[in-house]
Motif scaffolding. Structure first.
Motif, PDB file in Angstrom:
ATOM      1  N   THR A   1       0.841  -1.202   0.000  1.00  9.13           N
ATOM      2  CA  THR A   1       0.000   0.000   0.000  1.00  9.13           C
ATOM      3  C   THR A   1       0.877   1.253   0.000  1.00  9.13           C
ATOM      4  OG1 THR A   1      -0.211  -0.089   2.410  1.00  9.13           O
ATOM      5  CG2 THR A   1      -1.977  -1.092   1.123  1.00  9.13           C
ATOM      6  N   TYR A   2       2.025   1.187   0.627  1.00 11.13           N
ATOM      7  CA  TYR A   2       2.946   2.323   0.598  1.00 11.13           C
ATOM      8  C   TYR A   2       3.392   2.620  -0.835  1.00 11.13           C
ATOM      9  CZ  TYR A   2       7.010   5.270   1.203  1.00 11.13           C
ATOM     10  OH  TYR A   2       7.894   6.301   1.087  1.00 11.13           O
ATOM     11  N   ASP A   3       3.732   1.559  -1.595  1.00 12.49           N
ATOM     12  CA  ASP A   3       4.114   1.732  -3.004  1.00 12.49           C
ATOM     13  C   ASP A   3       3.005   2.435  -3.780  1.00 12.49           C
ATOM     14  OD1 ASP A   3       6.470   0.297  -2.519  1.00 12.49           O
ATOM     15  OD2 ASP A   3       5.709  -1.555  -3.421  1.00 12.49           O
ATOM     16  N   VAL A   4       1.768   1.983  -3.564  1.00 16.10           N
ATOM     17  CA  VAL A   4       0.623   2.553  -4.287  1.00 16.10           C
ATOM     18  C   VAL A   4       0.414   4.008  -3.882  1.00 16.10           C
ATOM     19  CG1 VAL A   4      -1.870   2.420  -4.673  1.00 16.10           C
ATOM     20  CG2 VAL A   4      -0.492   0.325  -4.632  1.00 16.10           C
ATOM     21  N   GLU A   5       0.464   4.294  -2.580  1.00 17.36           N
ATOM     22  CA  GLU A   5       0.278   5.678  -2.121  1.00 17.36           C
ATOM     23  C   GLU A   5       1.346   6.600  -2.706  1.00 17.36           C
ATOM     24  OE1 GLU A   5       0.104   5.416   2.131  1.00 17.36           O
ATOM     25  OE2 GLU A   5      -1.810   4.328   2.071  1.00 17.36           O
TER      26      GLU A   5
ATOM     27  N   TRP B   1       2.954   6.069  -5.556  1.00 15.64           N
ATOM     28  CA  TRP B   1       2.656   6.190  -6.980  1.00 15.64           C
ATOM     29  C   TRP B   1       1.512   7.180  -7.218  1.00 15.64           C
ATOM     30  CZ3 TRP B   1      -1.714   5.287  -9.913  1.00 15.64           C
ATOM     31  CH2 TRP B   1      -1.540   5.412 -11.295  1.00 15.64           C
ATOM     32  N   VAL B   2       0.445   7.089  -6.421  1.00 15.21           N
ATOM     33  CA  VAL B   2      -0.704   7.995  -6.561  1.00 15.21           C
ATOM     34  C   VAL B   2      -0.259   9.440  -6.337  1.00 15.21           C
ATOM     35  CG1 VAL B   2      -2.917   8.696  -5.533  1.00 15.21           C
ATOM     36  CG2 VAL B   2      -2.481   6.280  -6.037  1.00 15.21           C
ATOM     37  N   ASP B   3       0.549   9.665  -5.316  1.00 14.82           N
ATOM     38  CA  ASP B   3       1.037  11.014  -5.029  1.00 14.82           C
ATOM     39  C   ASP B   3       1.851  11.558  -6.211  1.00 14.82           C
ATOM     40  OD1 ASP B   3       1.448  13.299  -3.258  1.00 14.82           O
ATOM     41  OD2 ASP B   3       3.536  12.604  -3.142  1.00 14.82           O
ATOM     42  N   GLY B   4       2.757  10.759  -6.717  1.00 12.95           N
ATOM     43  CA  GLY B   4       3.559  11.172  -7.865  1.00 12.95           C
ATOM     44  C   GLY B   4       2.711  11.379  -9.110  1.00 12.95           C
ATOM     45  N   CYS B   5       1.741  10.507  -9.310  1.00 15.68           N
ATOM     46  CA  CYS B   5       0.851  10.617 -10.455  1.00 15.68           C
ATOM     47  C   CYS B   5       0.033  11.913 -10.381  1.00 15.68           C
ATOM     48  CB  CYS B   5      -0.074   9.405 -10.502  1.00 15.68           C
ATOM     49  SG  CYS B   5      -1.174   9.366 -11.913  1.00 15.68           S
TER      50      CYS B   5
ATOM     51  N   LEU C   1     -17.511   2.509 -12.393  1.00 18.44           N
ATOM     52  CA  LEU C   1     -17.513   3.603 -11.429  1.00 18.44           C
ATOM     53  C   LEU C   1     -17.211   3.019 -10.059  1.00 18.44           C
ATOM     54  CD1 LEU C   1     -20.644   5.597 -12.640  1.00 18.44           C
ATOM     55  CD2 LEU C   1     -18.230   6.125 -13.030  1.00 18.44           C
ATOM     56  N   LEU C   2     -16.156   3.513  -9.450  1.00 22.73           N
ATOM     57  CA  LEU C   2     -15.716   3.029  -8.142  1.00 22.73           C
ATOM     58  C   LEU C   2     -15.620   4.197  -7.176  1.00 22.73           C
ATOM     59  CD1 LEU C   2     -12.622   1.008  -9.431  1.00 22.73           C
ATOM     60  CD2 LEU C   2     -14.896   0.081  -9.000  1.00 22.73           C
ATOM     61  N   THR C   3     -15.776   3.929  -5.900  1.00 27.97           N
ATOM     62  CA  THR C   3     -15.500   4.962  -4.907  1.00 27.97           C
ATOM     63  C   THR C   3     -13.989   5.077  -4.769  1.00 27.97           C
ATOM     64  OG1 THR C   3     -15.692   3.323  -3.142  1.00 27.97           O
ATOM     65  CG2 THR C   3     -17.664   4.627  -3.642  1.00 27.97           C
ATOM     66  N   ASP C   4     -13.509   6.261  -4.407  1.00 27.36           N
ATOM     67  CA  ASP C   4     -12.059   6.469  -4.366  1.00 27.36           C
ATOM     68  C   ASP C   4     -11.352   5.625  -3.315  1.00 27.36           C
ATOM     69  OD1 ASP C   4     -12.906   7.928  -2.168  1.00 27.36           O
ATOM     70  OD2 ASP C   4     -11.804   9.745  -2.701  1.00 27.36           O
ATOM     71  N   ASP C   5     -12.099   5.074  -2.351  1.00 29.83           N
ATOM     72  CA  ASP C   5     -11.452   4.209  -1.363  1.00 29.83           C
ATOM     73  C   ASP C   5     -11.053   2.854  -1.963  1.00 29.83           C
ATOM     74  OD1 ASP C   5     -14.143   3.385  -1.566  1.00 29.83           O
ATOM     75  OD2 ASP C   5     -14.181   2.657   0.503  1.00 29.83           O
ATOM     76  N   LYS C   6     -11.454   2.581  -3.201  1.00 28.90           N
ATOM     77  CA  LYS C   6     -11.085   1.334  -3.892  1.00 28.90           C
ATOM     78  C   LYS C   6      -9.814   1.491  -4.726  1.00 28.90           C
ATOM     79  CE  LYS C   6     -14.865  -0.874  -2.718  1.00 28.90           C
ATOM     80  NZ  LYS C   6     -14.808  -1.929  -1.733  1.00 28.90           N
ATOM     81  N   LEU C   7      -9.263   2.705  -4.792  1.00 30.30           N
ATOM     82  CA  LEU C   7      -8.126   2.971  -5.667  1.00 30.30           C
ATOM     83  C   LEU C   7      -6.905   2.127  -5.308  1.00 30.30           C
ATOM     84  CD1 LEU C   7      -6.923   4.549  -8.009  1.00 30.30           C
ATOM     85  CD2 LEU C   7      -6.366   6.376  -6.398  1.00 30.30           C
ATOM     86  N   THR C   8      -6.554   2.050  -4.039  1.00 30.13           N
ATOM     87  CA  THR C   8      -5.380   1.266  -3.640  1.00 30.13           C
ATOM     88  C   THR C   8      -5.542  -0.196  -4.021  1.00 30.13           C
ATOM     89  OG1 THR C   8      -4.895   2.783  -1.832  1.00 30.13           O
ATOM     90  CG2 THR C   8      -3.928   0.579  -1.681  1.00 30.13           C
ATOM     91  N   GLU C   9      -6.717  -0.770  -3.721  1.00 29.33           N
ATOM     92  CA  GLU C   9      -6.966  -2.169  -4.062  1.00 29.33           C
ATOM     93  C   GLU C   9      -6.914  -2.377  -5.577  1.00 29.33           C
ATOM     94  OE1 GLU C   9      -8.841  -0.397  -1.976  1.00 29.33           O
ATOM     95  OE2 GLU C   9      -8.952  -1.490  -0.090  1.00 29.33           O
ATOM     96  N   LEU C  10      -7.470  -1.426  -6.319  1.00 26.08           N
ATOM     97  CA  LEU C  10      -7.466  -1.508  -7.780  1.00 26.08           C
ATOM     98  C   LEU C  10      -6.035  -1.560  -8.310  1.00 26.08           C
ATOM     99  CD1 LEU C  10      -8.912  -1.263 -10.586  1.00 26.08           C
ATOM    100  CD2 LEU C  10      -8.581   1.204 -10.329  1.00 26.08           C
ATOM    101  N   ILE C  11      -5.202  -0.630  -7.880  1.00 24.62           N
ATOM    102  CA  ILE C  11      -3.828  -0.570  -8.376  1.00 24.62           C
ATOM    103  C   ILE C  11      -3.037  -1.805  -7.960  1.00 24.62           C
ATOM    104  CG2 ILE C  11      -1.663   0.750  -8.371  1.00 24.62           C
ATOM    105  CD1 ILE C  11      -4.004   2.079  -9.906  1.00 24.62           C
TER     106      ILE C  11
END
Length: 134
Positions: A24-28, A30-34, A101-111
């Motif tokens: 989850t740290y990797d994803v967070e 990546w999301v921040d950089g993105c 359509l997903l809620t934003d709380d699904k973003l980490t799981e999606l990635i």
């Protein structure tokens, strides 16, 4: 071709190879950089259809746009094979259309769920999501 980048906006950026994310740290990170890259890439304040395009290892693309607490995915017909992975990762049933359509709380799981299936990404300034107009 316009040489003045302050008044014109590119349709997409160059493709970047994907680095498999495992935590989850990797994803967070990546999301921040993105998000920072998107802010630099998208110059128009009222832009629509901007986001990230994931090119998948086994073919097809998934366009992702995130705003106002939601994540919209446009899964191209060539990428329909990835629908079970999206559903498993997010706990959301596959829709009847190619738009998810997903809620934003699904973003980490999606990635995390898609990470091993992604070959590369690119920023997209204006993608026309295949939604019905009413």
């Amino acid at each position: 071709m316009h040489s003045d980048t302050s008044t014109s906006q590119p349709e997409d950026s160059s493709e970047r190879p994907w680095i498999h994310l495992t935590t989850t740290y990797d994803v967070e990170a990546w999301v921040d950089g993105c998000n920072r890259d998107l802010q630099r890439f998208v110059k128009q304040p009222n832009a629509v259809g901007y986001g990230v395009c994931f090119r998948l290892v086994h073919g097809g693309e998934i366009y992702m746009h995130s705003a106002e607490g939601a994540v919209m995915l446009d899964v191209t017909p060539e990428a329909e094979w990835a629908a079970p992975a999206i559903a498993a990762a997010t706990g959301v049933e596959a829709p009847q259309s190619q738009i998810w359509l997903l809620t934003d709380d699904k973003l980490t799981e999606l990635i995390l769920g898609l990470s091993s299936l992604i070959a590369s990404t690119r920023m997209v300034a204006s993608h026309r999501y295949k939604t019905k107009k009413y």
